[in-house]
Design a protein around this motif. Structure first.
Motif: not given
Lengths: 112, 118
Positions: A35, A37, A40-43, A45, A88, A90, A103, A106, A108
């Protein structure tokens, strides 16, 4: 058990460079996924795998390649990094028949 | 395609208060799971609670409980007796019930930033 591990923790790339984000799990999970990220967003796919030798695209696969030669490892490759890939990342895994995803911590990535 | 909507970008409550985070989703599937994940400043994704769509009983984990309304496609998270350590981003997520080599992956909402004030 180490669970899901990711390396590196942080990476700076220049536009056009290539790199591989590493993901490994020691839980013998069949399913693994990547994923990204963004602020301001979710993860979202990128790619997933349902077992060794089997991969498929997720919601945002462009610019990324994956392979799954072993159950334990699921690397994510950026062939020619672009600033839009600053994010980022994941990695996650789960056992077939169980819904809980585990998970990693992460990675970066900053692309200049 | 599935979508998950979290309509509260940020919420702030006093310590020890109860707070409810909203989540709605859209799907044509009948068998699926719903999750709430917590992401503290460390960035680690931590599972808070999960709900199987076929179960009518709402899931509960200590101070965390959900209100699952399948017909309304609503899945809210209630945090009772909120603590300073609850300060984090909270993500609602959806997953179709796959097994035996099917597809995989979670669909996430954009998150709610929850701040617990002392």
């Amino acid at each position: 058990n180490a669970g899901v591990t990711q390396t590196p923790k942080f990476q700076v790339l220049k536009t056009g460079q290539s790199m591989t984000l590493q993901c490994a799990q020691d839980m013998n999970h069949e399913y693994m996924s990547w994923y990204r990220q963004d602020p301001g967003m979710g993860l979202r796919l990128i790619h997933y795998s349902v077992g060794a030798g089997i991969t498929d695209q997720g919601e945002v696969p462009n610019g990324y390649n994956v392979s799954r030669s072993t159950t334990e490892d699921f690397p994510l490759r950026l062939l020619s990094a672009a600033p839009s890939q600053t994010s980022v990342y994941f990695c996650a895994s789960r056992r077939d028949g169980l819904e809980t995803q585990y998970f990693g911590p992460g990675t970066r990535l900053l692309v200049l | 395609a599935q979508t998950v909507t979290q309509s509260q970008p940020e919420m702030s409550v006093q310590e020890a208060e109860t707070v409810t985070l909203s989540c709605t989703y859209d799907t044509s599937e009948n068998n699926y799971y719903l999750f709430w994940y917590k992401q503290p400043p460390s960035r680690q994704m931590i599972l808070v609670i999960r709900q199987e769509a076929y179960k009518q009983q709402n899931a509960t984990e200590n101070r965390f409980s959900v209100n699952f309304q399948k017909a309304a496609k609503s899945f809210s998270l209630k945090i009772s007796d909120s603590q300073l350590g609850d300060t984090a981003m909270y993500f609602c997520a959806f997953m179709i019930s796959y097994s035996g080599g099917g597809a995989d992956g979670l669909t996430f909402g954009k998150g709610t930033h929850l701040i617990i004030q002392p």
